[in-house]
Design an enzyme around this catalytic site. Sequence first.
Site, PDB file in Angstrom:
ATOM      1  CE  LYS A  48      -3.989  -1.900   2.814  1.00 51.02           C
ATOM      2  NZ  LYS A  48      -5.098  -1.579   1.597  1.00 51.02           N
ATOM      3  NE  ARG A  50     -11.110  -9.559  -2.122  1.00 50.23           N
ATOM      4  CZ  ARG A  50     -11.162  -8.625  -3.224  1.00 50.23           C
ATOM      5  NH1 ARG A  50     -11.632  -9.036  -4.242  1.00 50.23           N
ATOM      6  NH2 ARG A  50     -11.302  -7.542  -2.640  1.00 50.23           N
TER       7      ARG A  50
HETATM    8  N1  BES Z   1      -8.132  -3.824   4.479  1.00 50.53           N
HETATM    9  C1  BES Z   1      -8.225  -3.262   3.206  1.00 50.53           C
HETATM   10  C2  BES Z   1      -9.667  -2.454   2.673  1.00 50.53           C
HETATM   11  C3  BES Z   1      -9.665  -1.336   3.660  1.00 50.53           C
HETATM   12  C4  BES Z   1      -9.385  -0.120   3.014  1.00 50.53           C
HETATM   13  C5  BES Z   1     -10.138  -1.283   4.820  1.00 50.53           C
HETATM   14  C6  BES Z   1      -9.116   1.053   3.638  1.00 50.53           C
HETATM   15  C7  BES Z   1     -10.446   0.031   5.455  1.00 50.53           C
HETATM   16  C8  BES Z   1      -9.751   1.273   4.982  1.00 50.53           C
HETATM   17  C9  BES Z   1      -8.390  -4.626   2.174  1.00 50.53           C
HETATM   18  O1  BES Z   1      -7.561  -5.558   2.508  1.00 50.53           O
HETATM   19  C10 BES Z   1      -7.891  -4.177   0.848  1.00 50.53           C
HETATM   20  O2  BES Z   1      -6.850  -3.681   0.743  1.00 50.53           O
HETATM   21  N2  BES Z   1      -8.756  -4.107  -0.056  1.00 50.53           N
HETATM   22  C11 BES Z   1      -8.420  -3.650  -1.473  1.00 50.53           C
HETATM   23  C12 BES Z   1      -8.775  -4.629  -2.505  1.00 50.53           C
HETATM   24  C13 BES Z   1      -8.147  -4.399  -3.651  1.00 50.53           C
HETATM   25  C14 BES Z   1      -6.805  -4.752  -3.878  1.00 50.53           C
HETATM   26  C15 BES Z   1      -8.893  -5.233  -4.647  1.00 50.53           C
HETATM   27  C16 BES Z   1      -8.834  -2.177  -1.716  1.00 50.53           C
HETATM   28  O3  BES Z   1      -9.990  -2.200  -1.321  1.00 50.53           O
HETATM   29  O4  BES Z   1      -8.467  -1.508  -2.369  1.00 50.53           O
HETATM   30 MN    MN Z   2      -5.710  -5.304   1.918  1.00 51.65          MN
END
Ligand code: BES
Ligand code: MN
Length: 500
Positions: free
Chosen positions: A278, A352
């Site tokens: 990230k 997931r």
């Molecule tokens: N934990 C994150 C989602 C999230 C983001 C929760 C910001 C709370 C605040 C999750 O694991 C994630 O990173 N999801 C990605 C999925 C994508 C790579 C398909 C997302 O939502 O960007």
């Molecule tokens: Mn994630």
Amino acid sequence: MSHQLKITTKEISSLEVKLTKTYILLVQKGAKLNNNGQKIWNKTDYNFSKLAKLENFTGEKGQSINLLAPLKLKAHRVLVLGIGSKTDEQEINYKNIGGIIAKTISQFQDKNISIIFEDESNNQIAQLGAGLHLYLYSFDKYKTKKSKKASDRKSNNINYTFLVNNKTAVSKALKDEMAVVEGTLIARDLINEPSNMLGPVEFSKECLKLTNLGMDIKVLGEKELKKLGMGAFLAVGQGSSRPSKMVVMSWFGGKKNDAPIAIIGKGVVFDSGGISIKPANSMQDMKGDMGGAAAVVGLMHTIALRESKTNIIGIVGLCENMPDGDAYRPGDIIKSMSGQTIEVINTDAEGRLVLADVLWYAQDKFKPKFMINLATLTGAIMVGLGTEYAGLFSNDDVLANDLLEAGQISGEKLWRMPLDKAYDKMIDSQFADMKNTGGRFGGAITAAQFLQRFVNDVPWAHLDIAGTGFGVKKSNINQSWAPGFGVALLDSFLRKNFEK
Ligand code: BES
Ligand code: MN
Ligand code: ZN
């Protein structure tokens, strides 16, 4: 608890006898004192309706009259608080009123407060009590210098006396509501805790504390998870030096042969994104990526404290998503416990993968009547619903509607989102049975479709709490980063549908 507050209930008939320092009178829109309020007020020797007019007090929610040192009533203060009125769409929100009271009183630093009730139901009175606690909670254990600002100096050792018509009934309602508060604050504490202090092992130890409340707790380590075939879950924690854990918490307060309800939480103690790392801004928020698991643990506390007559299995998948030489990578193909294979497109779509195996395990092992999972799963749900509503996905309309209603009752609101074969197609993979992302469009939905491939047609609901789990706006019932979303919601859901 970070604050100290005691609530005592007394019969309103003792009104004449006991005098405290501060009286709070609740007044609805229309600005009329009720009988009990009038009794107190009469001792001040002020003309209420005239004073209300002069102060423009109409009983609108949040308005107040702050009367100091009335001569005949030997009190310091009489606070008349407007609480509005119910509308066709909405009852008066007493949790919120409790929050307003706690906020107001913490500015004054008063320590002994009596609240005069008359028309309020036992449950409404209990809700107000809950609101006092929910507002006062703060997470400041790592601050070595306490704030000097009066408004931050959260009133310690406050004694509230609730003067009510039926002490026994109110005490019972309060006890139940305090169980919900306790569960919610436990969830807040877990979410606020930084990841260096709370890894999968530490989190599992928090779960073990439930043993004291008569719950059966099993902690499964990586060896056992491997034996179960949880290749998806285990892949996520592969790059972390801290081992993954799955905790199964069982509460059997219902009939012996009643199939249990399974409640499942995503517990990624820190989500760096892994190899698909990230960006740096806001990465610190990912200490809260175990918000779903925290809600499950909080809820288990609540139902145990209430001695709920239900059978509930709470399961949390705990791991850390880190980049490392041993980490899983984009392109990897992993095998889930269900036997289905998954092509990893993005290691940041890890939640997931955790849930895929935990959901499969839950239905396979416990044959639940239905499953509900909570997860801070997608940024996409935050884009869609912001921080007000959590996303609800379900393959069962009855379950979905019951949850929507519980959202309205508890104030932890849900908005139903679609599931559809057309979205499901978007996660078909060229190399495996499926891939772990479906592209930018409908990101919260394709994540839900992914989960659905692991529920084996059991009635199921998925709550995407990425927007509501942390970083929400401060409110009368929450001043903290983490509101503990999900505990009150599921408690309402269980009480309304399975404990009547
Ligand atoms: N934990 C994150 C989602 C999230 C983001 C929760 C910001 C709370 C605040 C999750 O694991 C994630 O990173 N999801 C990605 C999925 C994508 C790579 C398909 C997302 O939502 O960007
Ligand atoms: Mn994630
Ligand atoms: Zn995540």
